[in-house]
Write a protein that holds these residues in place. Sequence first.
Motif, short mmCIF file in Angstrom:
data_model
loop_
_atom_site.label_atom_id
_atom_site.label_comp_id
_atom_site.label_asym_id
_atom_site.label_seq_id
_atom_site.Cartn_x
_atom_site.Cartn_y
_atom_site.Cartn_z
N ASP A 162 0.83 -1.22 0.00
CA ASP A 162 0.00 0.00 0.00
C ASP A 162 0.86 1.27 0.00
O ASP A 162 0.50 2.26 0.65
CB ASP A 162 -0.96 0.01 1.21
N ASP A 184 0.06 1.51 -4.03
CA ASP A 184 -1.34 1.24 -3.68
C ASP A 184 -2.28 1.50 -4.85
O ASP A 184 -2.07 2.38 -5.67
CB ASP A 184 -1.76 2.09 -2.48
N GLU A 186 -0.33 -2.17 -7.84
CA GLU A 186 -1.53 -2.89 -7.43
C GLU A 186 -2.73 -2.35 -8.20
O GLU A 186 -2.72 -1.21 -8.63
CB GLU A 186 -1.84 -2.62 -5.97
MG MG Z 1 -3.66 -2.10 -1.19
#
Ligand code: MG
Length: 285
Positions: free
Chosen positions: A178, A200, A234
């Motif tokens: 993140d 993130d 991500e």
């Molecule tokens: Mg995440």
Amino acid sequence: QAGQRGGGTIDFYSPALNHEVQERLELERELRHALVRGELLLEFQPIVDVRGQVVSAEALTRWEHPRRGRLGPDQFLPLAEQSDLILLVGRWVLQQAMQMAMEWVALSPQPPCVAINVSARQLASGTLLDDVREALAASGLPPHRLELELTESMMQRADSREALNALRAMGISVAIDDFGTGFSSLSYLKVFPVDVIKIDRSFVTEAISDPRDAVIVRAIIAMAHILGIDVVAEGVESERHQIVLRALGCNRLQGFFIGRPESPAQFCERLRLQTLNPPPGPGHG
Ligand code: MG
Ligand code: C2E
Ligand code: MG
Ligand code: MG
């Protein structure tokens, strides 16, 4: 709000709140048994390199609840995190995920690493190192095929840093999960060396729509690479995401467009297919 009841007793409890507390207690009690009953399970989500080759898989925990159906980690891990229950769950995840990662060796000439999420309490407990060592020994997984995902806030503690350095000395990769959601992210990379940062999903989404965010993400990626750190994006949800992130210099992608979290059997099937039909080299695709 206190309410007057018949008979003169004053009820200080909101029935709704009371109900919520009951539910939480019930869930916690059930979670204790879930491990024993085999109700927890892992899914694996592929992480690919620029060629599309699966280089890693993130283990994501689910709970097949007998009445509520399948629960995601956000529905029960925060509760587990409030007690030592998270240590039991975390230990189970380490053992289970590493055992499954050993099965990938037979299916692929370049078997992927397994990435495992570590909770703050697990790290702070002081048992993480032993738990990891035990799971490595039980599974036979080589340490360099293990990656542990931590969040930025967890790196702030000096005592955590010691455990993390010990893990890295064993050859285990440490990833910041993140990345970009906390503050002073960049300074941590100087103070505390890591192997991977995972940008993130919210940051990735913004980079797609806002050129100014894209510039920041590009700078983070460039700096990480100079420091020898791999960068995973991500939440790659579309082809456009993939194109933009590659253009920004990102060398690892994770997200629904690449592959959803899938059962261990499905993930093995993915590896089997990839071995039969490897992705083209960088110059050809
Ligand atoms: Mg995440
Ligand atoms: P995370 O580590 O950031 O994991 C990625 C989450 O994003 C996963 O949610 C995954 O399913 C989801 N995701 C992946 N690609 C996409 C995408 O393209 N779009 C969208 N919208 N979502 C995507 P999940 O499985 O619900 O896990 C949520 C969080 O729970 C994880 O976030 C992680 O922090 C935590 N978690 C999961 N398993 C474990 C575990 O075994 N131990 C600990 N301590 N935490 C865990
Ligand atoms: Mg993660
Ligand atoms: Mg993440």
